[in-house]
Design an enzyme around this catalytic site. Structure first.
Site, mmCIF file in Angstrom:
data_model
loop_
_atom_site.group_PDB
_atom_site.id
_atom_site.type_symbol
_atom_site.label_atom_id
_atom_site.label_comp_id
_atom_site.label_asym_id
_atom_site.label_seq_id
_atom_site.Cartn_x
_atom_site.Cartn_y
_atom_site.Cartn_z
ATOM 1 N N LYS A 79 0.856 -1.172 0.000
ATOM 2 C CA LYS A 79 0.000 0.000 0.000
ATOM 3 C C LYS A 79 0.895 1.225 0.000
ATOM 4 O O LYS A 79 1.821 1.324 0.803
ATOM 5 C CB LYS A 79 -0.839 -0.042 1.277
ATOM 6 C CG LYS A 79 -1.923 0.994 1.363
ATOM 7 C CD LYS A 79 -2.749 0.750 2.619
ATOM 8 C CE LYS A 79 -3.779 1.829 2.806
ATOM 9 N NZ LYS A 79 -3.191 3.162 2.978
ATOM 10 N N GLY A 80 0.646 2.124 -0.921
ATOM 11 C CA GLY A 80 1.383 3.379 -0.941
ATOM 12 C C GLY A 80 0.470 4.479 -0.447
ATOM 13 O O GLY A 80 -0.632 4.217 0.030
ATOM 14 N N ARG A 87 -3.331 1.045 -3.584
ATOM 15 C CA ARG A 87 -2.861 -0.296 -3.243
ATOM 16 C C ARG A 87 -2.340 -0.990 -4.485
ATOM 17 O O ARG A 87 -2.752 -0.666 -5.594
ATOM 18 C CB ARG A 87 -4.020 -1.123 -2.682
ATOM 19 C CG ARG A 87 -4.414 -0.738 -1.287
ATOM 20 C CD ARG A 87 -5.691 -1.458 -0.894
ATOM 21 N NE ARG A 87 -6.231 -0.909 0.333
ATOM 22 C CZ ARG A 87 -5.926 -1.342 1.550
ATOM 23 N NH1 ARG A 87 -5.092 -2.338 1.707
ATOM 24 N NH2 ARG A 87 -6.458 -0.788 2.617
ATOM 25 N N LYS A 128 -1.574 -1.600 -9.911
ATOM 26 C CA LYS A 128 -1.608 -0.515 -8.918
ATOM 27 C C LYS A 128 -2.905 0.262 -9.106
ATOM 28 O O LYS A 128 -3.222 0.687 -10.227
ATOM 29 C CB LYS A 128 -0.408 0.399 -9.146
ATOM 30 C CG LYS A 128 -0.181 1.419 -8.066
ATOM 31 C CD LYS A 128 1.176 2.054 -8.327
ATOM 32 C CE LYS A 128 1.618 2.991 -7.271
ATOM 33 N NZ LYS A 128 2.996 3.425 -7.475
ATOM 34 N N PHE A 137 5.827 -7.213 -12.212
ATOM 35 C CA PHE A 137 5.808 -7.716 -10.840
ATOM 36 C C PHE A 137 7.240 -7.917 -10.338
ATOM 37 O O PHE A 137 8.031 -8.614 -10.975
ATOM 38 C CB PHE A 137 5.026 -9.034 -10.782
ATOM 39 C CG PHE A 137 5.116 -9.726 -9.459
ATOM 40 C CD1 PHE A 137 4.707 -9.088 -8.287
ATOM 41 C CD2 PHE A 137 5.606 -11.022 -9.371
ATOM 42 C CE1 PHE A 137 4.794 -9.717 -7.056
ATOM 43 C CE2 PHE A 137 5.693 -11.663 -8.137
ATOM 44 C CZ PHE A 137 5.286 -11.013 -6.986
ATOM 45 N N ASP A 187 14.860 10.925 -7.674
ATOM 46 C CA ASP A 187 14.402 10.452 -6.368
ATOM 47 C C ASP A 187 14.940 9.048 -6.097
ATOM 48 O O ASP A 187 14.223 8.160 -5.650
ATOM 49 C CB ASP A 187 12.860 10.476 -6.332
ATOM 50 C CG ASP A 187 12.326 10.474 -4.904
ATOM 51 O OD1 ASP A 187 13.105 10.748 -3.967
ATOM 52 O OD2 ASP A 187 11.129 10.199 -4.723
ATOM 53 N N GLU A 203 13.930 3.185 -0.949
ATOM 54 C CA GLU A 203 12.466 3.052 -0.930
ATOM 55 C C GLU A 203 11.879 2.990 -2.333
ATOM 56 O O GLU A 203 10.755 2.538 -2.527
ATOM 57 C CB GLU A 203 11.829 4.258 -0.203
ATOM 58 C CG GLU A 203 12.159 4.361 1.263
ATOM 59 C CD GLU A 203 13.441 5.143 1.519
ATOM 60 O OE1 GLU A 203 14.394 5.060 0.708
ATOM 61 O OE2 GLU A 203 13.501 5.835 2.539
ATOM 62 N N ASN A 204 12.616 3.499 -3.304
ATOM 63 C CA ASN A 204 12.113 3.542 -4.679
ATOM 64 C C ASN A 204 12.745 2.479 -5.569
ATOM 65 O O ASN A 204 12.777 2.615 -6.781
ATOM 66 C CB ASN A 204 12.352 4.934 -5.282
ATOM 67 C CG ASN A 204 11.446 5.968 -4.651
ATOM 68 O OD1 ASN A 204 10.441 5.608 -4.034
ATOM 69 N ND2 ASN A 204 11.780 7.239 -4.786
HETATM 70 P P1 AMP Z 1 3.798 2.147 -4.025
HETATM 71 O O1 AMP Z 1 2.444 2.746 -3.951
HETATM 72 O O2 AMP Z 1 4.362 2.134 -5.408
HETATM 73 O O3 AMP Z 1 4.734 2.676 -2.992
HETATM 74 O O4 AMP Z 1 3.603 0.609 -3.658
HETATM 75 C C1 AMP Z 1 3.244 0.190 -2.362
HETATM 76 C C2 AMP Z 1 3.948 -1.115 -2.054
HETATM 77 O O5 AMP Z 1 3.470 -2.134 -2.929
HETATM 78 C C3 AMP Z 1 5.442 -1.093 -2.277
HETATM 79 O O6 AMP Z 1 6.093 -0.604 -1.170
HETATM 80 C C4 AMP Z 1 5.757 -2.539 -2.570
HETATM 81 O O7 AMP Z 1 5.882 -3.260 -1.372
HETATM 82 C C5 AMP Z 1 4.516 -3.011 -3.289
HETATM 83 N N1 AMP Z 1 4.700 -2.920 -4.743
HETATM 84 C C6 AMP Z 1 4.491 -1.833 -5.527
HETATM 85 N N2 AMP Z 1 4.727 -2.101 -6.794
HETATM 86 C C7 AMP Z 1 5.109 -3.387 -6.856
HETATM 87 C C8 AMP Z 1 5.526 -4.266 -7.918
HETATM 88 N N3 AMP Z 1 5.563 -3.841 -9.162
HETATM 89 N N4 AMP Z 1 5.848 -5.535 -7.607
HETATM 90 C C9 AMP Z 1 5.810 -5.957 -6.322
HETATM 91 N N5 AMP Z 1 5.441 -5.184 -5.276
HETATM 92 C C10 AMP Z 1 5.095 -3.922 -5.534
#
Ligand code: AMP
Length: 380
Positions: free
Chosen positions: A116-117, A121, A137, A187, A231, A235-236
């Site tokens: 979840k960002g 989600r 996403k 993924f 950035d 974390e990224n």
């Molecule tokens: P974000 O909103 O991009 O920060 O995504 C929230 C969380 O979802 C991240 O911190 C990862 O743990 C997981 N996540 C995001 N994108 C991916 C991806 N492409 N593959 C696997 N996990 C992901």
């Protein structure tokens, strides 16, 4: 198996807003993780605009998705349907797509939540027609509007969908309905690099060197395309199923200059001096900012904390003077690379080409690893 109607309802979340982006509103950071909550170390942050948390309820039932490797998926789809780009465009690089496919939620089975960002989600998902596994996403338009980040999301989509590199997270496509935007992402099977780093404390030099070599290769590709990431931080960065890293979060990437005041991102630790020092406007947006961040990243990988971690005021002061100390237990080669990246004058920082052939990288990156990267890149 998740029922899409049910899922669609479950993902809905908050109030309906139409897709009228206000491109005049000042952007605020799109990405802002609560880093302190994720690990023992707290990062110092700039004030960020607060968004009320109105996260969508969890879908009650989700499909169980078992995973072939991404590479295997790419290979088998390419082998079985080499000429039929409309049958499986999700696995095709952007450049060879004939025409963009119109996606919708019904085309995907939705699996477990991946994370979840701030604005949405992420779910494991599989395209029904091809069986292609990806990450979906889900961003709520109303939240993006409230956070005034529509412009950043647009930019992120534009930039990321035109990238095809083994160490840049692919964005295969996107679609939207009245309330949500869906991003179809590659993924990354091993999740966030940040979590691996916090768990390990620090990385051994061989591992850090391999990560930095992969980062240098990705940044070289981005800079050739005139994209600055701006950035770069753990974390990224996500980790693929084979342990390879994938730069993600292109929300702060740019092709062109922007307004400085609005572009201060979540953590100060990775900000280059040219973005802090007054009177150096001409340097704010050269791609050399990513080299500085690469130096901070190298340091953090090896030491376990960023080189200028301090109170916000002190962090800025220390960055402006490049006031840091490198622990004596680091190898001379690692120290040398850090010192060549963390250079106040952006023009004097080591180039990415020279990073790739730096003795520290050469020492730790076995031929096979680099050959693998090269081969998988050339295929694209
Ligand atoms: P974000 O909103 O991009 O920060 O995504 C929230 C969380 O979802 C991240 O911190 C990862 O743990 C997981 N996540 C995001 N994108 C991916 C991806 N492409 N593959 C696997 N996990 C992901």
């Amino acid at each position: 198996m998740a029922d899409v109607q049910h899922l669609s309802h479950a993902l809905e979340g908050v109030s309906v807003q139409d897709e009228n982006y206000d491109t005049t509103a000042p952007p605020v950071p799109y990405k802002s993780k609560s880093i302190a909550a994720n690990g023992p170390q707290s990062r110092l942050k700039l004030p960020l605009q607060k968004i009320p948390s109105n996260a969508a309820p969890k879908p009650a039932q989700l499909t169980k998705i078992t995973l072939p490797s991404q590479a295997a998926q790419q290979r088998s789809s390419a082998e079985s349907r080499p000429s039929d780009s409309s049958a499986d465009p999700i696995s095709q690089p952007q450049e060879v797509k004939q025409k963009p496919k119109q996606y919708h939620l019904g085309m995907f089975e939705i699996g477990k939540p991946l994370g979840k960002g701030k604005f949405g989600r992420v779910y494991l998902a599989r395209e029904r027609a091809s069986g292609f596994v990806c990450a979906l996403k889900v961003l709520h338009k109303s939240e993006l509007q409230q956070g005034k980040v529509e412009k950043q999301v647009r930019r992120e989509i534009e930039i990321q969908s035109n990238l095809a590199h083994p160490h840049c997270l692919r964005l295969y496509g996107h679609f939207h309905d009245s309330k949500r935007i869906f991003l179809i992402l590659e993924f990354a099977g091993k999740g966030e690099l940040y979590k691996h780093l916090r768990k390990a404390g620090k990385f051994p030099e061989w591992q850090a060197a391999q990560y930095i070599a992969q980062m240098a290769s990705a940044l070289k590709y981005l800079h050739k395309k005139h994209v600055m990431h701006r950035d770069i931080k753990p974390e990224n960065i996500l980790v693929g199923i084979h342990g390879e890293i994938k730069i993600s979060d292109f929300g702060w990437s740019v092709h062109a200059p922007n307004n400085r005041r609005n572009t201060m991102c979540g953590t100060l630790d990775y900000l280059p001096p040219e973005m802090i020092k007054p009177g150096r406007e001409e340097n704010w947006y050269t791609e050399k900012v990513d080299l500085w961040s690469l130096g901070v990243l190298t340091y953090e990988f090896l030491v376990g904390e960023a080189p200028f971690e301090d109170t916000p005021v002190m962090t800025q002061r220390r960055i402006a003077k490049c006031d840091m100390s490198i622990p004596p237990n680091l190898s001379p080669e690692a120290r040398d690379l850090i010192k060549r990246l963390l250079v106040l004058d952006p023009e004097k920082r080591i180039s990415l080409e020279d990073v790739e052939t730096h003795p520290w990288i050469i020492k730790h990156c076995v031929k096979g690893e680099r050959a693998y990267n090269r081969a998988s890149f050339e295929k694209k």
